[in-house]
Design a protein around this motif. Sequence first.
Motif, mmCIF file in Angstrom:
data_model
loop_
_atom_site.group_PDB
_atom_site.id
_atom_site.type_symbol
_atom_site.label_atom_id
_atom_site.label_comp_id
_atom_site.label_asym_id
_atom_site.label_seq_id
_atom_site.Cartn_x
_atom_site.Cartn_y
_atom_site.Cartn_z
ATOM 1 N N GLN A 9 52.040 25.646 36.086
ATOM 2 C CA GLN A 9 52.327 26.536 35.469
ATOM 3 C C GLN A 9 51.099 28.014 35.255
ATOM 4 O OE1 GLN A 9 55.249 27.319 33.179
ATOM 5 N NE2 GLN A 9 55.866 26.106 34.761
ATOM 6 N N GLY A 10 49.719 27.462 35.899
ATOM 7 C CA GLY A 10 48.622 28.394 35.440
ATOM 8 C C GLY A 10 48.707 29.708 36.210
ATOM 9 N N VAL A 11 48.518 30.851 35.544
ATOM 10 C CA VAL A 11 48.678 31.952 36.110
ATOM 11 C C VAL A 11 47.505 32.594 36.799
ATOM 12 C CG1 VAL A 11 50.567 32.703 34.502
ATOM 13 C CG2 VAL A 11 48.240 33.147 34.070
ATOM 14 N N VAL A 181 40.434 37.113 31.029
ATOM 15 C CA VAL A 181 41.424 36.393 31.780
ATOM 16 C C VAL A 181 40.897 34.898 31.684
ATOM 17 C CG1 VAL A 181 42.447 35.612 34.019
ATOM 18 C CG2 VAL A 181 41.903 38.306 33.527
ATOM 19 N N GLY A 182 42.072 34.136 31.078
ATOM 20 C CA GLY A 182 41.614 32.535 30.968
ATOM 21 C C GLY A 182 42.536 32.201 29.706
ATOM 22 N N PRO A 183 42.626 30.911 29.845
ATOM 23 C CA PRO A 183 43.392 30.238 28.595
ATOM 24 C C PRO A 183 42.895 30.331 27.389
ATOM 25 C CG PRO A 183 42.082 28.425 29.860
ATOM 26 C CD PRO A 183 42.021 29.675 30.430
ATOM 27 N N ASP A 184 44.017 30.801 26.490
ATOM 28 C CA ASP A 184 43.435 31.137 25.030
ATOM 29 C C ASP A 184 43.704 29.903 24.049
ATOM 30 O OD1 ASP A 184 42.605 33.768 23.910
ATOM 31 O OD2 ASP A 184 44.131 32.952 22.182
ATOM 32 N N ALA A 238 51.323 34.339 30.832
ATOM 33 C CA ALA A 238 51.980 34.393 32.116
ATOM 34 C C ALA A 238 52.722 35.653 32.643
ATOM 35 C CB ALA A 238 53.145 33.102 32.125
ATOM 36 N N PRO A 239 51.823 36.749 33.026
ATOM 37 C CA PRO A 239 52.477 37.931 33.620
ATOM 38 C C PRO A 239 52.671 37.595 35.033
ATOM 39 C CG PRO A 239 50.031 38.218 33.382
ATOM 40 C CD PRO A 239 50.487 36.829 32.710
ATOM 41 N N GLY A 240 53.820 38.123 35.698
ATOM 42 C CA GLY A 240 53.880 38.239 36.833
ATOM 43 C C GLY A 240 53.103 38.958 37.638
ATOM 44 N N ASP A 241 53.250 39.042 38.950
ATOM 45 C CA ASP A 241 52.098 39.706 40.013
ATOM 46 C C ASP A 241 52.226 41.129 39.776
ATOM 47 O OD1 ASP A 241 51.242 37.344 41.071
ATOM 48 O OD2 ASP A 241 52.362 37.445 43.158
ATOM 49 N N ASP A 242 53.433 41.654 39.552
ATOM 50 C CA ASP A 242 53.633 43.254 39.449
ATOM 51 C C ASP A 242 52.683 43.590 38.123
ATOM 52 O OD1 ASP A 242 54.785 43.486 41.668
ATOM 53 O OD2 ASP A 242 56.725 43.592 40.753
ATOM 54 N N GLU A 243 52.967 42.737 37.138
ATOM 55 C CA GLU A 243 52.115 43.135 35.813
ATOM 56 C C GLU A 243 50.750 42.824 35.984
ATOM 57 O OE1 GLU A 243 52.799 42.140 30.997
ATOM 58 O OE2 GLU A 243 53.858 40.914 32.595
ATOM 59 N N LYS A 244 50.312 41.858 36.906
ATOM 60 C CA LYS A 244 48.941 41.565 36.890
ATOM 61 C C LYS A 244 48.447 42.880 37.605
ATOM 62 C CE LYS A 244 49.347 37.383 38.142
ATOM 63 N NZ LYS A 244 48.744 35.728 39.121
ATOM 64 N N THR A 245 49.040 43.233 38.824
ATOM 65 C CA THR A 245 48.409 44.565 39.400
ATOM 66 C C THR A 245 48.281 45.465 38.416
ATOM 67 O OG1 THR A 245 49.544 43.950 41.450
ATOM 68 C CG2 THR A 245 48.847 46.180 41.165
ATOM 69 N N HIS A 246 49.071 45.843 37.473
ATOM 70 C CA HIS A 246 48.859 46.897 36.561
ATOM 71 C C HIS A 246 47.502 46.488 35.522
ATOM 72 C CE1 HIS A 246 49.800 49.958 33.471
ATOM 73 N NE2 HIS A 246 49.645 49.221 32.593
ATOM 74 N N LEU A 247 47.534 45.397 35.172
ATOM 75 C CA LEU A 247 46.582 45.179 34.086
ATOM 76 C C LEU A 247 45.442 45.062 34.627
ATOM 77 C CD1 LEU A 247 48.585 42.357 32.203
ATOM 78 C CD2 LEU A 247 47.981 44.318 31.365
ATOM 79 N N ALA A 272 38.111 43.791 43.193
ATOM 80 C CA ALA A 272 38.935 44.194 44.017
ATOM 81 C C ALA A 272 39.732 45.289 43.552
ATOM 82 C CB ALA A 272 39.863 43.028 44.510
ATOM 83 N N ALA A 273 40.117 45.011 42.029
ATOM 84 C CA ALA A 273 41.139 46.188 41.327
ATOM 85 C C ALA A 273 40.249 47.255 40.737
ATOM 86 C CB ALA A 273 41.545 45.470 40.225
ATOM 87 N N GLY A 274 38.802 47.261 40.864
ATOM 88 C CA GLY A 274 38.015 48.786 40.539
ATOM 89 C C GLY A 274 37.417 48.296 39.200
ATOM 90 N N SER A 275 37.510 47.183 38.519
ATOM 91 C CA SER A 275 36.814 46.933 37.199
ATOM 92 C C SER A 275 35.375 46.792 37.481
ATOM 93 C CB SER A 275 37.532 45.791 36.370
ATOM 94 O OG SER A 275 38.725 46.176 36.360
ATOM 95 N N VAL A 276 34.576 47.137 36.211
ATOM 96 C CA VAL A 276 32.940 46.856 36.316
ATOM 97 C C VAL A 276 33.248 45.283 35.812
ATOM 98 C CG1 VAL A 276 31.013 47.304 35.100
ATOM 99 C CG2 VAL A 276 32.456 49.121 35.913
ATOM 100 N N VAL A 277 32.426 44.540 36.462
ATOM 101 C CA VAL A 277 32.419 43.013 35.812
ATOM 102 C C VAL A 277 30.935 42.736 35.029
ATOM 103 C CG1 VAL A 277 32.190 40.800 36.724
ATOM 104 C CG2 VAL A 277 33.888 42.236 37.843
ATOM 105 N N VAL A 278 31.261 42.232 33.799
ATOM 106 C CA VAL A 278 30.393 41.385 33.015
ATOM 107 C C VAL A 278 30.526 39.945 33.279
ATOM 108 C CG1 VAL A 278 29.151 41.044 30.798
ATOM 109 C CG2 VAL A 278 30.051 43.681 31.564
#
Length: 313
Positions: A9-11, A181-184, A238-247, A272-278
């Motif tokens: 079930q992990g996304v 991103v990660g379990p809440d 638990a978003p799907g792949d298309d939603e993850k692409t957007h987020l 890979a998605a173009g975010s700045v990572v902290v």
Amino acid sequence: IAYLIHSIQGVTGGNQTLLHHANALVGLGHEVTIVTYSAPPEWMLLRARVVRVPVSMPLSAGVPAVDCVIATYFLNAFELERINAPVKLYFAQGDQFIFGDTPGAAGGPGAAQVQRFRELSAASYRLPGVHVVANSKNLMRKIREQGGQTLDEIVPVCVDHAVFHPVDPPAGKVLPRILIVGPDSAGTALEPLTFKGIDDIRKALMILAAEGERFEIVRISNTPPEIFRDMPCEFHQAPGDDEKTHLFGTADILVYGSHYDSCPRPPLEGMAAGSVVVCTATDGAREYCIDGENALLVPPARPDALAAAIRTV
């Protein structure tokens, strides 16, 4: 080929690695079965056959006749001895009992069980007749420190660029979007999730908000809101792949706060998605994160340091 996976079930993270491996093997023409205690995920097309067994039974009871069986966690690695297969693998992605301290270590509630899990974790890397494959050099070093066997191979953490890539920003966007991103969830006493650092990130964002900084919070979790339940945010379970692409693609900053890990996926996917990572400066993150070059690294368990880095960005 059969995989032993407690839950599918992990996304995010290691669970996604396993499901994508299974799909890729099916694509190569292999017959792949996943034996699990959970229902199949609804947010992705899983091409492998799924055999769900009752939690009262061992996963090994659901394994068909196979040429290769793959354990995926220290608790199911010991089931390999019950399975008749020519090739037995343990694809290790790390666990909290090999990387860090856990509650109960100082004689508190559950101390005996925590110690037992530590012993099982160490033993899982030296099972006779089992080939161990790790996902990072960092984990390989830890396995050697535990007296584990010499590893046959490292299969590194990778990114699916069909899912994780830059996208056009939403129309009218003004405030920076910060993705976590990660379990809440804080997990359980025996298997806590506090090491994920989600609460550290929450505290860092509260520091920034108190200073008057304005931003949008975006949460991706495979569990319902708990840590962020009373904090205004865009919560996606638990978003799907298309939603993850957007987020991922519309996020300006990805913040990752783990205290320890083998080799984390979300920072790599954010890049890979173009975010700045902290990101926290764990040995796992240092597999590919270089401070000031492709990420800002801060000490683990330091909300103030996370806040300072986000402020810098």
